[in-house]
Design a protein around this motif. Structure first.
Motif, PDB file in Angstrom:
ATOM      1  N   THR A   1     -17.849 -33.179  -7.578  1.00 57.40           N
ATOM      2  CA  THR A   1     -18.128 -33.400  -5.736  1.00 57.40           C
ATOM      3  C   THR A   1     -19.257 -33.227  -5.687  1.00 57.40           C
ATOM      4  O   THR A   1     -19.867 -33.845  -4.653  1.00 57.40           O
TER       5      THR A   1
ATOM      6  N   LEU B   1     -19.529 -39.749  -1.297  1.00 54.88           N
ATOM      7  CA  LEU B   1     -18.502 -39.552  -0.479  1.00 54.88           C
ATOM      8  C   LEU B   1     -18.547 -39.652   1.070  1.00 54.88           C
ATOM      9  O   LEU B   1     -17.938 -40.348   1.725  1.00 54.88           O
TER      10      LEU B   1
ATOM     11  N   LEU C   1     -12.641 -39.173  -9.228  1.00 56.07           N
ATOM     12  CA  LEU C   1     -13.774 -40.554  -8.588  1.00 56.07           C
ATOM     13  C   LEU C   1     -13.902 -41.311  -9.995  1.00 56.07           C
ATOM     14  O   LEU C   1     -14.377 -42.441  -9.610  1.00 56.07           O
TER      15      LEU C   1
END
Length: 861
Positions: free
Chosen positions: A499, A506, A528
């Motif tokens: 992340t 994102l 992802l």
């Protein structure tokens, strides 16, 4: 053993904040402000104290009596100097408004009926309330307009600290440090582990401070500066102190950010034969040890129920490990004794000389300025003190360093004959795992623990086997730190490395992990990169179908998300030199021009003193500490957040953060520029920074989201060290490719923008083949004349397919190479080339070009 709080309050108010605006009338104003705080009459004699005289002696440069030479505002401005850079500034000031100041004093102290609480609220908020948007100059008003390189606030802090620690046997300096630091922080498998290690150390340091903080108040600390530190504000919010109505709750991000370093320096009473100082040193050590026990008990409490069902004696090595991991060192040095005795002792212990003048000639030259003042023009206190404070600080720091070299070796736990030696911890290899000793039984225990243990989302990962210290680190947040920081355990969630790598992607895709977690009760950044929703569901929960479709659509629009992230480590250069006065400006550079002319008028014998380095006193140490605290509290969290990163710790000059590769260069350059600026404006307030004479070194490592975090952290530290080895004041960039190839290049700060230009060019379609071709030829190129090297560079770029030559113009590239090759650094007062040879400069330059290409891609292909 505690301070006389009424005397401390009066010492803090002995000078009014607006003293510099009208020196002749300052005593009367101080009395009025003190009456407003105490709600009773205050005689001028009550505001006179020895602590003020002592503070003036050790803080200020020699000057004649203020009646001989007074400096007042001219045309609505006061001349001030940055305490570290000596940058001159004409501070625009307003007029004195006594009623306005008195109203603030009354508002702050209302409802507080004892001197301790009145002092604490004024220490914490008086500066903040006066230096509002309409009166920002209040924060910068000098203590002495003739040597205006430190503020009245620093003088008031030092005066009240000296008063709080008053003792018939004198005062002492107490230095404290805990460890291990890097080894403990780097033992991390996840971002949460990384944060937890940093927060534990910050919290332990605060708990070690508590005995001094509670007995003598926050102004007893020389380093770090405590005003605004979230842990201190939480302490002040206790009902017995200021309470929640007086102290606003710091924001969640502020409370969650570790912002205290692992060491401190404080003033304490000495006592007969040092008894009080030595007892306080032991108290600080015991307080830290008690905090470790408290944390260990809390973690044990949440783990015992799930783990005792798997192994009855899972924790039999627990106590031994907890008690033998952390070290707490403290040293004390007396400040008392006659001036001659102290000077002789310092000269002997620090320099092996028989006299102060022989040992410290620059400080002696400054003392001679005081002796040059005619007797009838001298103030009412001695001024031949230059250097005494800074060398006493150096002595206690050396003593502490000596204490830390003596390391406790814990006894090995007893092993009965025939008993198996337990497995080593997978995070801290120096300790044994909890649970069974037998290999198969141990593996079964930890496999079951990985399934069974879930404390507010914190788990034991598959194939882990942890010792007591690693378990304490892993579960500290939900077990105790969340309560200590007064935040929900859910607020201690941290992004995984996947992340972090994709944070900017994102944002562009409109996917918010926090919202996903609320909607689907889970989030994992590895989703992802999955080709199917159940790609690796044995290790990780499957990706919700609606989210998976959203991710695939985002990939079509924005391309694949980055799979590499950046670890950023920053460290201020030569901080010890700043504290020792090695980097101080010249005396004449921080004196008001009128005072410089006064000394020049006394004769040529004052020149040596004016040209000497400005001795460091407690106010200058306070300025350094304030600048570092301001950077940690008001700069790092804000700048890192704006670049979509995560702060792991920010303890003054030492910073660790995780960022997307796409934003890390812009982030680090912004941090470096602010750190080396004189002032930083944030939310309408101006904050002191380290100034242009200070330098910062940094290391960036670009790392794959699945790489070993511990090794990546070691590479970040190594990169920072390489930047320092290359002359400091630079950034080193390491790329850890999955292929196993690791490259590092040093980039002086002035070249960061050019590297960012290359990154932008590669993002717009420029090819990087020319850089790899040149890199492959580097050994041959090194043997050629500079003109031939440049010709080959030009040829490779010109033959590259468009838009490469347009986006990276050959002439500009060659100019950058020439500048980098010729770049120089100052080392011990002499200039030398940053790179030892033309070949080293060439290899570094080409590695920088390749690193820029990698920064643009954020992935291997």
């Amino acid at each position: 053993m505690s301070a006389d709080w009424d005397a401390v309050l009066l010492a803090y108010l002995h000078d009014p904040p607006d003293k510099a605006l009208d020196i002749p009338g300052h005593v009367e104003r101080a009395g009025r402000y003190a009456e407003a705080a105490r709600n009773e009459p205050v005689e001028s004699s009550q505001l006179q104290n020895l602590a003020d005289s002592l503070a003036s002696q050790v803080e200020r440069l020699p000057a004649p009596h203020w009646r001989i030479l007074t400096v007042a505002p001219q045309n609505g401005a006061l001349t001030i100097f940055h305490p570290l850079s000596a940058q001159r500034r004409d501070l625009k000031v307003g007029t004195i408004d006594q009623a306005w100041v008195i109203q603030h004093v009354r508002n702050l102290t209302q409802g507080l009926n004892d001197s301790r609480r009145q002092f604490l609220v004024l220490w914490r908020f008086f500066l903040e309330r006066l230096a509002d948007a309409d009166h920002p100059w209040y924060a910068h008003l000098p203590a002495d307009t003739r040597t205006p390189d430190h503020t009245i606030w620093h003088h008031l802090d030092i005066t009240s600290g000296l008063q709080a620690t008053e003792d018939t046997h004198g005062r002492a300096l107490l230095a404290f440090a805990l460890g291990p630091v890097q080894r403990f922080i780097e033992a991390a498998r996840t971002v949460r582990d990384l944060w937890s290690g940093s927060m534990i150390l910050s919290w332990l340091a605060f708990r070690a401070m508590r005995p001094i903080l509670e007995q003598f108040g926050p102004t007893a600390f020389i380093y770090p500066a405590l005003r605004g530190i979230p842990l201190v504000d939480l302490w002040l919010r206790q009902p017995k102190l200021l309470g929640e109505s007086k102290v606003p709750l710091p924001g969640v991000k502020q409370r969650r950010a570790p912002s205290l370093p692992h060491r401190f320096l404080a003033l304490v009473p000495w006592g007969a034969n040092g008894a009080k100082a030595k007892a306080l040193a032991i108290e600080c050590q015991q307080a830290a040890k008690e905090a470790v026990r408290e944390l260990a008990d809390a973690v044990h409490g949440v783990l015992d129920q799930p783990l005792s069902g798997l192994c009855a004696h899972w924790d039999r090595r627990w106590q031994h490990q907890v008690e033998n991991y952390f070290s707490f060192a403290a040293a004390v040095v007396p400040l008392g004794g006659s001036a001659e005795e102290v000077d002789t002792r310092l000269a002997d212990l620090l320099a092996g000389q028989s006299s102060f003048a022989e040992a410290f000639p620059e400080a002696e030259a400054v003392r001679n300025l005081a002796r040059a003042i005619p007797p009838n023009q001298q103030p009412g206190y001695p001024q031949d003190h230059a250097g005494r404070w800074q060398y006493q600080v150096e002595l206690v720091q050396r003593s502490l360093a000596a204490h830390r070299t003596i390391r406790h070796v814990p006894p090995n736990p007893a092993i009965t004959p025939g008993e198996r030696f337990p497995q080593k911890c997978t995070l801290l290899g120096s300790f044994e795992q909890m649970g069974p000793d037998d290999l198969s039984a141990s593996r079964q225990f930890w496999d079951m623990a990985a399934e069974k243990v879930n404390i507010h989302g914190v788990r034991i990962r598959p194939r882990e086997g942890l010792c007591a210290v690693a378990l304490m680190k892993r579960f500290a947040g939900p077990a105790l730190l969340a309560k200590e920081l007064q935040i929900s355990p859910d607020d201690l969630r941290f992004p995984d490395t996947w992340t972090v790598a994709a944070a900017e992607w994102l944002r562009q895709a409109g996917i918010d992990p926090d919202q996903v977690r609320k909607q689907h009760r889970d989030w994992n950044g590895c989703w992802l990169h999955w080709p199917t929703p159940n790609y690796d569901s044995e290790e990780t929960a499957p990706c919700p179908e609606p989210l998976f479709r959203l991710i695939q659509k985002a990939k079509e629009q924005h391309g694949k998300p980055p799979i590499y992230y950046a670890i950023l480590k920053l460290d201020g250069d030569n901080l010890g030199g700043w504290l020792r006065g090695e980097n101080s400006p010249k005396v004449r550079e921080v004196m008001h021009p009128d005072l410089v002319r006064y000394y020049e008028g006394l004769g040529a014998h004052t020149k040596a003193g004016l040209d000497a380095k400005r001795p460091v006193g407690p106010a200058l140490h306070a300025a350094i500490s304030t600048a570092l605290t301001n950077f940690a509290l008001h700069v790092v969290p804000d700048v890192v957040a704006k670049h979509h990163g995560t702060v792991i710790y920010s303890g003054g000059d030492d910073t660790l953060a995780l960022l997307p590769v796409s934003t890390v260069l812009a982030c680090v350059r912004k941090l470096q520029q602010i750190y080396t600026s004189d002032w930083y404006t944030h939310n309408g307030r101006e904050y002191l920074m380290m100034g242009w004479r200070a330098t910062l070194s940094g290391g960036i490592v670009l790392v794959h989201a699945t790489d070993n975090l511990r090794l990546a952290l070691q590479d970040a530290r190594a990169a920072e060290h390489q930047a320092k080895e290359a002359g400091r004041d630079a950034l080193a960039i390491t790329v850890r490719r999955r292929s196993g190839e690791h490259t590092t290049a040093v980039c002086p700060w002035t070249f960061v923008e050019r590297v960012q230009d290359w990154v932008n060019a590669f993002l717009q379609g420029a090819s990087d083949r020319w850089a790899y071709h040149l890199y492959a030829e580097r050994q041959t190129l090194t043997a050629l004349p500079p003109e031939a090297i440049q010709a080959e560079m030009r040829r490779q770029l010109q033959r590259a397919e468009q838009p490469t030559p347009r986006l990276i113009p050959p002439d500009q590239l060659l100019k950058t190479f020439q500048q980098l090759r010729d770049s120089a650094v100052e080392v011990n007062g002499a200039s030398r080339r940053r790179f030892a040879s033309p070949g080293e400069a060439l290899e570094n330059f080409l590695t920088l070009c390749q690193s820029a290409s990698f920064l643009a891609r954020g992935r291997d292909e």
